[in-house]
Motif scaffolding. Structure first.
Motif, PDB file in Angstrom:
ATOM      1  N   ASP A 167       0.821  -1.213   0.000  1.00 62.37           N
ATOM      2  CA  ASP A 167       0.000   0.000   0.000  1.00 62.37           C
ATOM      3  C   ASP A 167       0.855   1.262   0.000  1.00 62.37           C
ATOM      4  O   ASP A 167       0.444   2.297  -0.498  1.00 62.37           O
ATOM      5  CB  ASP A 167      -0.902   0.022   1.242  1.00 62.37           C
ATOM      6  CG  ASP A 167      -1.987  -1.036   1.154  1.00 62.37           C
ATOM      7  OD1 ASP A 167      -2.228  -1.517   0.032  1.00 62.37           O
ATOM      8  OD2 ASP A 167      -2.571  -1.378   2.192  1.00 62.37           O
ATOM      9  N   VAL A 168       2.030   1.165   0.617  1.00 64.76           N
ATOM     10  CA  VAL A 168       2.943   2.306   0.704  1.00 64.76           C
ATOM     11  C   VAL A 168       4.353   1.825   0.423  1.00 64.76           C
ATOM     12  O   VAL A 168       4.716   0.720   0.809  1.00 64.76           O
ATOM     13  CB  VAL A 168       2.992   2.903   2.136  1.00 64.76           C
ATOM     14  CG1 VAL A 168       3.653   4.265   2.114  1.00 64.76           C
ATOM     15  CG2 VAL A 168       1.646   2.957   2.771  1.00 64.76           C
ATOM     16  N   MET A 169       5.134   2.672  -0.228  1.00 66.60           N
ATOM     17  CA  MET A 169       6.554   2.367  -0.386  1.00 66.60           C
ATOM     18  C   MET A 169       7.346   3.316   0.492  1.00 66.60           C
ATOM     19  O   MET A 169       7.122   4.528   0.472  1.00 66.60           O
ATOM     20  CB  MET A 169       6.977   2.556  -1.845  1.00 66.60           C
ATOM     21  CG  MET A 169       6.492   1.450  -2.772  1.00 66.60           C
ATOM     22  SD  MET A 169       7.476  -0.058  -2.646  1.00 66.60           S
ATOM     23  CE  MET A 169       8.949   0.427  -3.525  1.00 66.60           C
ATOM     24  N   LEU A 170       8.282   2.745   1.258  1.00 64.30           N
ATOM     25  CA  LEU A 170       9.162   3.550   2.094  1.00 64.30           C
ATOM     26  C   LEU A 170      10.562   3.517   1.484  1.00 64.30           C
ATOM     27  O   LEU A 170      11.075   2.448   1.170  1.00 64.30           O
ATOM     28  CB  LEU A 170       9.209   2.979   3.517  1.00 64.30           C
ATOM     29  CG  LEU A 170       7.887   2.647   4.205  1.00 64.30           C
ATOM     30  CD1 LEU A 170       8.140   1.993   5.566  1.00 64.30           C
ATOM     31  CD2 LEU A 170       7.046   3.900   4.384  1.00 64.30           C
ATOM     32  N   PHE A 171      11.149   4.670   1.312  1.00 64.55           N
ATOM     33  CA  PHE A 171      12.509   4.741   0.761  1.00 64.55           C
ATOM     34  C   PHE A 171      13.406   5.452   1.770  1.00 64.55           C
ATOM     35  O   PHE A 171      13.109   6.570   2.173  1.00 64.55           O
ATOM     36  CB  PHE A 171      12.545   5.551  -0.543  1.00 64.55           C
ATOM     37  CG  PHE A 171      11.760   4.955  -1.687  1.00 64.55           C
ATOM     38  CD1 PHE A 171      10.393   5.146  -1.783  1.00 64.55           C
ATOM     39  CD2 PHE A 171      12.408   4.228  -2.683  1.00 64.55           C
ATOM     40  CE1 PHE A 171       9.674   4.618  -2.854  1.00 64.55           C
ATOM     41  CE2 PHE A 171      11.698   3.694  -3.750  1.00 64.55           C
ATOM     42  CZ  PHE A 171      10.332   3.885  -3.828  1.00 64.55           C
ATOM     43  N   ASP A 172      14.501   4.806   2.169  1.00 58.23           N
ATOM     44  CA  ASP A 172      15.433   5.470   3.077  1.00 58.23           C
ATOM     45  C   ASP A 172      16.714   5.827   2.320  1.00 58.23           C
ATOM     46  O   ASP A 172      17.596   4.993   2.137  1.00 58.23           O
ATOM     47  CB  ASP A 172      15.762   4.566   4.267  1.00 58.23           C
ATOM     48  CG  ASP A 172      16.542   5.307   5.344  1.00 58.23           C
ATOM     49  OD1 ASP A 172      16.781   6.518   5.176  1.00 58.23           O
ATOM     50  OD2 ASP A 172      16.901   4.670   6.350  1.00 58.23           O
ATOM     51  N   GLU A 173      16.799   7.056   1.909  1.00 59.21           N
ATOM     52  CA  GLU A 173      17.957   7.548   1.138  1.00 59.21           C
ATOM     53  C   GLU A 173      18.389   6.550   0.066  1.00 59.21           C
ATOM     54  O   GLU A 173      19.524   6.063   0.087  1.00 59.21           O
ATOM     55  CB  GLU A 173      19.112   7.839   2.087  1.00 59.21           C
ATOM     56  CG  GLU A 173      18.759   8.931   3.069  1.00 59.21           C
ATOM     57  CD  GLU A 173      19.980   9.436   3.820  1.00 59.21           C
ATOM     58  OE1 GLU A 173      21.080   9.388   3.246  1.00 59.21           O
ATOM     59  OE2 GLU A 173      19.818   9.894   4.953  1.00 59.21           O
ATOM     60  N   PRO A 174      17.506   6.277  -0.873  1.00 57.76           N
ATOM     61  CA  PRO A 174      17.787   5.216  -1.855  1.00 57.76           C
ATOM     62  C   PRO A 174      18.940   5.526  -2.795  1.00 57.76           C
ATOM     63  O   PRO A 174      19.456   4.615  -3.436  1.00 57.76           O
ATOM     64  CB  PRO A 174      16.475   5.109  -2.633  1.00 57.76           C
ATOM     65  CG  PRO A 174      15.813   6.421  -2.456  1.00 57.76           C
ATOM     66  CD  PRO A 174      16.187   6.889  -1.085  1.00 57.76           C
TER      67      PRO A 174
END
Ligand SMILES: Nc1ncnc2c1ncn2[C@@H]1O[C@H](COP(=O)(O)OP(=O)(O)OP(=O)(O)O)[C@@H](O)[C@H]1O
Ligand SMILES: [Mg+2]
Lengths: 246, 256
Positions: free
Chosen positions: A159-166
Motif C-alpha cells: 500500500d505504501v513504499m518507504l525509501f530510506d535515502e535510496p
C-alpha cells in the motif's frame, strides 16, 4: 483524503537518547511525501519505526483503522503492506534477480510460483531490469541493485513504499537512473514516503515535504512553500547549507 | 621391514583394510552430515529473538541454557571418554547394548554437532545485518528468514569449516575402536595382531587415511565452486536472439 498510515505521538529512545519526540503525521493514499533534514535528526528512525524494524517507545501507528502497536497485531502481514527500499540495497545475496522478487511473494504471500514470476517480471520491466533476471546481486552495479530492490518491494504490491535515502550509496552517474524510476512511480499514483537528500527530487515530485530537526517535525508543507518560503529559521539554515553545497 | 612384506600384508588383508576404510568413511560422513544438521538447528534456535516477557521467553531462555550446556559438555570432554560413557552408560541404564555402529554414528554426530553449532553461530553473526532487515521488511518470520535467506549463505560460508570437521572425523573415528567399532584402526589392529607385524599394517592404514582425507578436501573444493555458480550470467532476451533460422525450421519440422 483517506489516510494510509497515521502516526500519533510517536516516541523512540535509544537508552536515554530520545531520537523521536512526539511525532504526529500521516500519509494519504496516492501521496508522495519527502522527509528531509540534517544527519542524525531521526529520519531513518522514523521510517524504521513505521515498519517496526525499530520498536517505538510509545505512541500509535494507525493502519486501516487499527493500532499496529497493539500486542495482538500480526506484524508480519502488516509489513507485507509496506515496501521498504534501503540505502544499502540489501538484496538477498543467495538469490538471483528474479528470485529476489519472487521469494517474498511465494513464501510470505503464498502465491504460486508462476503468478509470482509474472508479477516480478512486470515490475522488473518497469524498473528496466527484466533482462537481468538471471544475474546474482554481486554481478550488478549499485544503480541496478537499487532498481531490483525497488522491483522486489513493488512485487509484494504494498500500500505504501518507504525509501530510506535510496540514492545515497550510489555513484553520481547512477543516481539519475534510480531517481527516474522513482519519479515514474510517483507519477503512477503510488503512495510513497521518501527520506532523501536529493532536494531536486523532493521539490519536483513530492506533494508534501517534511523537514525534521532533532527528533521533531520542524516544518511541513507543499514543496514550493518549504523551498521558496520556509517559515522556520532552522529550515532556512538547513536549506541554505545543503543547497550551497550542491 | 621391506616393501615386499608391506605388499604381502596388503594383498592378504586388503578386504579387511577396505571394509575398515569403508566403515570409517561411513561413520564420519553420516556423523558430519547429522552434526551439520544439529549445528544448523541449534544455530536457528539460538538466534530466535527473545521476547521481553511471557512464557515464550522463559522457554527460550531454558532451551538456550540447555543448548550451551550441550555445546560446552561435548567440546570440553574427549571423544574417547564420551564413547565409553555413552556406550556403556546406555547399556547400564537401559539394560540393552546399542548396535556398535549406531553408537559410533551417534557419538560422532553429537560431537560434531557441538562444534558445528559454534561454527554456524559464527556464520550467522557474520551475515550482513541488512539481509535480516530486508527479510523482516518483506514480512518473513524468523524461520522463513533462516531457511530462505540466511542459512543458504551460512552453509556456503561454513563449507570449508565443515570439510575440516569431516577430515577431523575421518581421523577421530579411530577412537571408536575402544567400543569395538570395526573401523580402519580397529581392523588394522586385528591385522597386526594376526600377523605379529606392527609397522607395516599401520603404515598402510596411514596411507589409506591420507588418501581419504585428501580426496575429501578435493571433492569439497569442487562443491564449493559449484555452489558459487558461474562468474557471468546470461542476459534474458538475448537467448531469443540466439535462435537461428535453421532452428526455427527444425522446430517446425519436429512439430509436424
Ligand atoms: N540502533 C541505534 N542505537 C542507538 N542509537 C541510534 C540507533 N540508530 C540510530 N541512533 C541514533 O538516533 C539518531 C537518529 O538517527 P537516524 O539514523 O534516524 O538519523 P537520520 O536522520 O536518518 O540521519 P542520516 O541523514 O545520517 O541518515 C542518531 O543520533 C543516531 O545516533
Ligand atoms: Mg538515515
Amino acid at each position: 483524503m483517506e489516510k494510509v498510515i497515521d502516526v500519533q505521538h510517536l516516541r523512540k529512545s535509544f537508552g536515554n537518547n530520545e531520537v523521536l519526540k512526539d511525532i504526529d503525521f500521516s500519509v494519504s493514499k496516492g501521496e508522495v511525501v519527502c522527509i528531509i533534514g540534517s544527519s542524525g535528526s531521526g529520519k531513518s528512525t522514523l521510517l524504521r519505526c513505521i515498519n517496526l524494524l525499530e520498536t517505538p517507545t510509545s505512541g500509535e501507528i494507525i493502519y486501516n483503522g487499527k493500532n499496529i502497536l497493539d500486542d495482538k497485531h500480526n506484524i508480519y502481514s502488516y509489513r507485507t503492506k509496506l515496501g521498504m527500499v534501503f540505502q544499502q540495497f540489501n538484496l538477498f545475496n543467495n538469490h538471483n534477480v528474479l528470485s529476489n522478487c519472487t521469494v517474498g511473494q511465494i513464501k510470505v504471500l503464498k502465491r504460486e510460483k508462476e503468478e509470482a514470476e509474472e508479477i516480478a517480471l512486470k515490475y522488473l520491466e518497469n524498473v528496466g531490469m527484466a533482462q537481468y533476471i538471471n544475474a546474482m546481486p554481486r554481478q550488478l552495479s549499485g544503480g541496478q541493485k537499487q532498481r531490483v530492490a525497488i522491483a522486489r518491494a513493488l512485487s509484494m504490491e504494498p500500500d505504501v513504499m518507504l525509501f530510506d535515502e535510496p540514492t545515497s550509496a550510489l555513484d553520481p552517474e547512477t543516481v539519475g537512473e534510480v531517481l527516474k524510476v522513482m519519479k515514474d512511480l510517483a507519477k503512477s499514483g503510488l503512495t510513497m514516503l521518501v527520506v532523501t537528500h536529493e532536494m531536486g527530487f523532493a521539490r519536483e515530485v513530492s506533494d508534501r515535504v517534511i523537514f525534521m530537526d532533532k527528533g521533531v517535525i520542524a516544518e511541513e508543507g507543499k514543496p514550493e512553500e518549504i523551498f521558496n518560503n520556509p517559515k522556520e529559521k532552522r529550515t532556512k539554515e538547513f536549506l541554505h547549507r545543503i543547497l550551497s553545497n550542491n | 621391514m621391506s616393501l615386499k612384506l608391506m605388499a604381502d600384508i596388503f594383498i592378504n588383508n586388503w578386504p579387511m583394510f577396505m571394509r575398515g576404510a569403508g566403515m570409517t568413511l561411513l561413520i564420519s560422513m553420516i556423523g558430519t552430515i547429522i552434526g551439520l544438521v544439529i549445528g544448523i538447528l541449534v544455530g536457528i534456535i539460538r538466534t530466535i529473538p527473545v521476547p521481553e516477557k511471557g512464557a515464550k521467553r522463559t522457554l527460550l531462555v531454558i532451551v538456550n541454557k540447555l543448548l550451551s550446556i550441550y555445546v560446552e559438555f561435548f567440546r570440553g570432554t574427549p571423544m574417547i571418554v564420551q564413547s565409553m560413557v555413552i556406550f556403556y552408560g546406555t547399556a547400564q541404564a537401559f539394560g540393552i547394548q546399542m548396535n556398535r555402529i549406531m553408537a559410533g554414528i551417534l557419538i560422532v554426530s553429537i560431537n560434531t554437532g557441538a562444534y558445528m553449532s559454534e561454527i554456524v553461530r559464527g556464520g550467522i553473526v557474520s551475515i550482513d545485518h541488512g539481509q535480516f532487515e530486508a527479510s523482516d521488511a518483506i514480512g518473513m518470520n524468523h524461520m522463513q528468514t533462516m531457511i530462505n535467506v540466511v542459512m543458504p549463505q551460512v552453509v556456503r560460508n561454513i563449507l570449508p569449516a565443515t570439510g575440516n570437521e569431516f577430515v577431523i572425523n575421518v581421523k577421530d573415528t579411530s577412537v571408536l575402536n575402544i567400543i569395538s567399532v570395526t573401523e580402519l584402526f580397529f581392523q588394522t589392529k586385528s591385522i597386526a595382531g594376526a600377523t605379529f607385524k606392527f609397522f607395516e599394517p599401520y603404515f598402510i592404514a596411514s596411507i589409506i587415511y591420507l588418501i581419504m582425507t585428501i580426496t575429501i578436501t578435493r571433492v569439497l573444493r569442487c562443491i564449493e565452486r559449484r555452489m558459487d555458480g558461474p562468474a557471468s550470467f546470461i542476459m534474458a532476451g538475448n537467448q531469443m536472439q540466439v535462435e537461428r533460422p535453421e532452428d526455427i525450421v527444425y522446430k517446425k519440422n519436429k512439430d509436424r
